[in-house]
Design a protein around this motif. Structure first.
Motif, PDB file in Angstrom:
ATOM      1  N   ILE A  34      43.934 -29.136  -8.996  1.00  0.00           N
ATOM      2  CA  ILE A  34      45.069 -29.363  -9.910  1.00  0.00           C
ATOM      3  C   ILE A  34      44.650 -30.136 -11.164  1.00  0.00           C
ATOM      4  O   ILE A  34      45.311 -30.047 -12.198  1.00  0.00           O
ATOM      5  N   LEU A  35      43.528 -30.873 -11.073  1.00  0.00           N
ATOM      6  CA  LEU A  35      43.003 -31.590 -12.246  1.00  0.00           C
ATOM      7  C   LEU A  35      41.956 -30.756 -12.989  1.00  0.00           C
ATOM      8  O   LEU A  35      41.307 -31.245 -13.911  1.00  0.00           O
ATOM      9  N   LYS A  36      41.791 -29.506 -12.570  1.00  0.00           N
ATOM     10  CA  LYS A  36      40.909 -28.539 -13.242  1.00  0.00           C
ATOM     11  C   LYS A  36      39.455 -29.010 -13.311  1.00  0.00           C
ATOM     12  O   LYS A  36      38.779 -28.862 -14.337  1.00  0.00           O
ATOM     13  N   GLY A  37      38.991 -29.602 -12.209  1.00  0.00           N
ATOM     14  CA  GLY A  37      37.602 -30.043 -12.150  1.00  0.00           C
ATOM     15  C   GLY A  37      37.270 -31.138 -13.149  1.00  0.00           C
ATOM     16  O   GLY A  37      36.151 -31.218 -13.655  1.00  0.00           O
ATOM     17  N   MET A  38      38.229 -32.013 -13.390  1.00  0.00           N
ATOM     18  CA  MET A  38      38.093 -33.040 -14.420  1.00  0.00           C
ATOM     19  C   MET A  38      36.875 -33.936 -14.222  1.00  0.00           C
ATOM     20  O   MET A  38      36.274 -34.415 -15.186  1.00  0.00           O
ATOM     21  N   GLN A  39      36.489 -34.175 -12.955  1.00  0.00           N
ATOM     22  CA  GLN A  39      35.360 -35.077 -12.720  1.00  0.00           C
ATOM     23  C   GLN A  39      34.055 -34.529 -13.290  1.00  0.00           C
ATOM     24  O   GLN A  39      33.092 -35.289 -13.493  1.00  0.00           O
ATOM     25  N   PHE A  40      34.007 -33.239 -13.577  1.00  0.00           N
ATOM     26  CA  PHE A  40      32.798 -32.637 -14.151  1.00  0.00           C
ATOM     27  C   PHE A  40      32.821 -32.691 -15.677  1.00  0.00           C
ATOM     28  O   PHE A  40      31.873 -33.165 -16.304  1.00  0.00           O
ATOM     29  N   TRP A  41      33.907 -32.234 -16.276  1.00  0.00           N
ATOM     30  CA  TRP A  41      33.922 -32.159 -17.745  1.00  0.00           C
ATOM     31  C   TRP A  41      34.344 -33.456 -18.438  1.00  0.00           C
ATOM     32  O   TRP A  41      34.116 -33.622 -19.632  1.00  0.00           O
ATOM     33  N   ALA A  42      34.936 -34.394 -17.696  1.00  0.00           N
ATOM     34  CA  ALA A  42      35.372 -35.649 -18.327  1.00  0.00           C
ATOM     35  C   ALA A  42      34.486 -36.839 -17.966  1.00  0.00           C
ATOM     36  O   ALA A  42      34.792 -37.967 -18.352  1.00  0.00           O
ATOM     37  N   LEU A  43      33.369 -36.598 -17.262  1.00  0.00           N
ATOM     38  CA  LEU A  43      32.528 -37.711 -16.813  1.00  0.00           C
ATOM     39  C   LEU A  43      31.940 -38.484 -17.995  1.00  0.00           C
ATOM     40  O   LEU A  43      31.901 -39.720 -17.986  1.00  0.00           O
ATOM     41  N   GLY A  44      31.483 -37.780 -19.003  1.00  0.00           N
ATOM     42  CA  GLY A  44      30.913 -38.456 -20.178  1.00  0.00           C
ATOM     43  C   GLY A  44      31.928 -39.349 -20.853  1.00  0.00           C
ATOM     44  O   GLY A  44      31.623 -40.495 -21.230  1.00  0.00           O
ATOM     45  N   HIS A  45      33.153 -38.856 -21.024  1.00  0.00           N
ATOM     46  CA  HIS A  45      34.227 -39.655 -21.617  1.00  0.00           C
ATOM     47  C   HIS A  45      34.532 -40.870 -20.749  1.00  0.00           C
ATOM     48  O   HIS A  45      34.763 -41.978 -21.263  1.00  0.00           O
ATOM     49  N   ALA A  46      34.520 -40.675 -19.434  1.00  0.00           N
ATOM     50  CA  ALA A  46      34.796 -41.773 -18.512  1.00  0.00           C
ATOM     51  C   ALA A  46      33.752 -42.876 -18.621  1.00  0.00           C
ATOM     52  O   ALA A  46      34.086 -44.068 -18.620  1.00  0.00           O
ATOM     53  N   MET A  98      27.172 -35.405   1.946  1.00  0.00           N
ATOM     54  CA  MET A  98      27.550 -36.661   1.282  1.00  0.00           C
ATOM     55  C   MET A  98      27.821 -36.403  -0.188  1.00  0.00           C
ATOM     56  O   MET A  98      28.782 -36.941  -0.757  1.00  0.00           O
ATOM     57  N   TRP A  99      26.985 -35.569  -0.810  1.00  0.00           N
ATOM     58  CA  TRP A  99      27.202 -35.222  -2.229  1.00  0.00           C
ATOM     59  C   TRP A  99      28.535 -34.513  -2.418  1.00  0.00           C
ATOM     60  O   TRP A  99      29.270 -34.813  -3.362  1.00  0.00           O
ATOM     61  N   VAL A 100      28.830 -33.564  -1.544  1.00  0.00           N
ATOM     62  CA  VAL A 100      30.104 -32.838  -1.631  1.00  0.00           C
ATOM     63  C   VAL A 100      31.276 -33.817  -1.538  1.00  0.00           C
ATOM     64  O   VAL A 100      32.237 -33.754  -2.325  1.00  0.00           O
ATOM     65  N   THR A 101      31.182 -34.735  -0.582  1.00  0.00           N
ATOM     66  CA  THR A 101      32.219 -35.747  -0.416  1.00  0.00           C
ATOM     67  C   THR A 101      32.365 -36.596  -1.676  1.00  0.00           C
ATOM     68  O   THR A 101      33.480 -36.918  -2.095  1.00  0.00           O
ATOM     69  N   GLY A 102      31.229 -36.948  -2.279  1.00  0.00           N
ATOM     70  CA  GLY A 102      31.266 -37.746  -3.491  1.00  0.00           C
ATOM     71  C   GLY A 102      31.884 -37.005  -4.662  1.00  0.00           C
ATOM     72  O   GLY A 102      32.685 -37.563  -5.420  1.00  0.00           O
ATOM     73  N   LEU A 103      31.544 -35.737  -4.820  1.00  0.00           N
ATOM     74  CA  LEU A 103      32.049 -34.947  -5.951  1.00  0.00           C
ATOM     75  C   LEU A 103      33.560 -34.756  -5.873  1.00  0.00           C
ATOM     76  O   LEU A 103      34.265 -34.948  -6.865  1.00  0.00           O
ATOM     77  N   VAL A 104      34.073 -34.349  -4.711  1.00  0.00           N
ATOM     78  CA  VAL A 104      35.522 -34.191  -4.599  1.00  0.00           C
ATOM     79  C   VAL A 104      36.207 -35.556  -4.525  1.00  0.00           C
ATOM     80  O   VAL A 104      37.358 -35.713  -4.952  1.00  0.00           O
ATOM     81  N   GLY A 105      35.475 -36.552  -4.005  1.00  0.00           N
ATOM     82  CA  GLY A 105      36.025 -37.907  -3.934  1.00  0.00           C
ATOM     83  C   GLY A 105      36.259 -38.528  -5.294  1.00  0.00           C
ATOM     84  O   GLY A 105      37.089 -39.440  -5.427  1.00  0.00           O
ATOM     85  N   MET A 106      35.565 -38.054  -6.310  1.00  0.00           N
ATOM     86  CA  MET A 106      35.797 -38.556  -7.665  1.00  0.00           C
ATOM     87  C   MET A 106      37.217 -38.235  -8.121  1.00  0.00           C
ATOM     88  O   MET A 106      37.871 -39.053  -8.776  1.00  0.00           O
TER      89      MET A 106
END
Length: 442
Positions: A34-46, A98-106
């Motif tokens: 629902i956040l459209k994969g925001m943790q990937f494209w907004a990481l730099g801004h964050a 663990m990586w998968v958990t971390g990525l969706v956990g963001m």
């Protein structure tokens, strides 16, 4: 006592069973969609927002201090022993999960924080927020809010206090023969000086302590990786291959099925970064910010740093050394792996990291427990909580804690249930706040 320990152990195993792990990861996947994969494209801004100081914004501490306080509670024993446990029982493939958990956990961490700031309140002791506030104000579920606060208080004395003090005391006792009672008294003293000043004092301490301890630990790991670069590709190969293929027993290693890799990877990943448990948004609510989404983006980087960076470094060192195949204790695996490459210096770094990671976790969880205690008993109860909390540090340092560990796991799991309910039911609010923010910054 043995029957009580058996009951709590069974209850903890039930709470942390497959349904809970599916719910935690499933919530992260749903929020990612629902956040459209925001943790990937907004990481730099964050990452840029971490260092922005909003002087005129409401709150008690800066974005950076809020992030460091949350990292203080999560970058801890789980990054050292948790990763080793995942590999010991799940094989190298557990690291992938663990990586998968971390990525969706963001996405989960972002959602927790945006709700924490949106529904926070200003009280006598500064800004306060977290799952208990978005459960009560956002969903009108005061009973679930109180239950979350109760489980948080219980967890703060277990996973956030006694178990950390015991890990620090054991590390110093085994390596340097420091009496455990002495470690307990020193920890009590230095913790008291910090927590008495509340979140502002904790924030000022963690903004220096956390970067220092992470840099020292990662610099040592990088030294090993650079000087043994020929082993890195093989380590990554083991992770990716055994994420989907079982690993046979060999040497002292017992072997592991893919199901074990998934189970232990997810469980230890969640234990390390705490995404979905509802603890970190309590610190996020105190941040000086003009927009809930800003602090939420900063909070999102916590999971990235904890799991995708610190845990990965630990895993690579373990898999590059041959120690993990000998079937030794998971509790000593990280230390022996660093020692394999750097001798006594490597062991000292791991002990040093254990001490700082354990102490920082005590600081972070003292604030979580304090705010939860305040929610149940009112503003004037904080002094009582602080006195009792620091007193239990000595108890933890000097006591065998199998029962406390099991109880802590149970309390952590029970925290997650009301928090995940809130995240799912308030996901529309999370999406609306996110869309509003990103339209305003275009």
């Amino acid at each position: 006592m043995q029957s009580l320990d058996s009951f709590i152990s069974s209850a903890s195993g039930f709470v942390w069973g497959v349904p809970m792990l599916v719910l935690l990861v499933g919530t992260g996947v749903y929020l990612t969609i629902i956040l459209k994969g925001m943790q990937f494209w907004a990481l730099g801004h964050a990452i840029k927002l971490i260092f922005v100081k909003e002087k005129d914004a409401e709150g008690d501490i800066t974005h950076f201090q809020a992030l460091m306080t949350a990292l203080a509670a999560t970058v801890g024993i789980g990054n050292i022993v948790g990763v080793a446990t995942a590999i010991t029982f799940g094989g190298p493939g557990a690291v992938f999960w663990m990586w998968v958990t971390g990525l969706v956990g963001m996405a989960t961490k972002y959602s927790e924080a945006i709700l924490a700031v949106k529904y926070r309140e200003k009280g006598e002791n500064g800004y306060k927020g977290g799952p208990m506030y978005y459960l009560s104000k956002g969903l009108n579920m005061p009973v679930l809010a109180t239950l979350f606060a109760l489980f948080t208080v219980l967890a703060s004395f277990g996973i956030g206090n006694m178990t950390q003090a015991n890990a620090v005391a054991n590390a110093l006792s085994s390596q340097f023969d420091v009496p455990m009672w002495l470690t307990g008294i020193v920890l009590l003293t230095i913790t008291s000086f910090v927590v008495i000043g509340g979140i502002k004092s904790i924030g000022k301490t963690t903004q220096y302590l956390i970067p220092f301890m992470i840099v020292v630990y990662l610099a040592t790991a990088l030294l090993i990786i650079i000087t043994n670069f020929d082993k890195v590709a093989d380590a990554f190969g083991l992770i990716f291959y055994h994420a989907f293929h079982p690993i046979a027993a060999g040497g002292g290693f017992a072997g592991a099925a893919v199901a074990a890799a998934i189970r232990y990877g997810i469980a230890r990943g969640v234990f390390s970064n705490e995404s979905g448990l509802g603890s970190a948004p309590i610190a996020a609510a105190a941040a000086k910010t003009s927009d809930p989404a800003k602090q939420a983006l900063v909070s999102m980087t916590q999971t990235f740093i904890d799991t995708l960076i610190v845990c990965t470094m630990t895993a690579l060192i373990i898999l590059m050394a041959p120690v993990w195949t000998t079937g030794g204790s998971a509790g000593e695996l990280t230390l022996k792996s660093f020692q394999f490459f750097l001798g006594d210096f490597g062991a000292i770094v791991v002990v040093f990291a254990t001490v700082l990671f354990g102490y920082s976790t005590i600081l972070g969880w003292s604030y979580y427990g304090e705010r939860a205690f305040e929610y149940i008993f009112g503003d004037k109860s904080i002094k009582l909580y602080r006195i009792v909390f620091v007193s239990f540090i000595v108890v933890g340092a000097m006591t065998e804690l199998k029962l406390v560990w099991n109880f802590s796991d149970l309390a952590n799991g029970l925290m997650a249930i009301p928090n995940l309910i809130a995240l799912l039911l308030l996901s529309k609010i999370v999406s609306e706040e996110t869309n509003r923010y990103f339209k305003s910054v275009k």
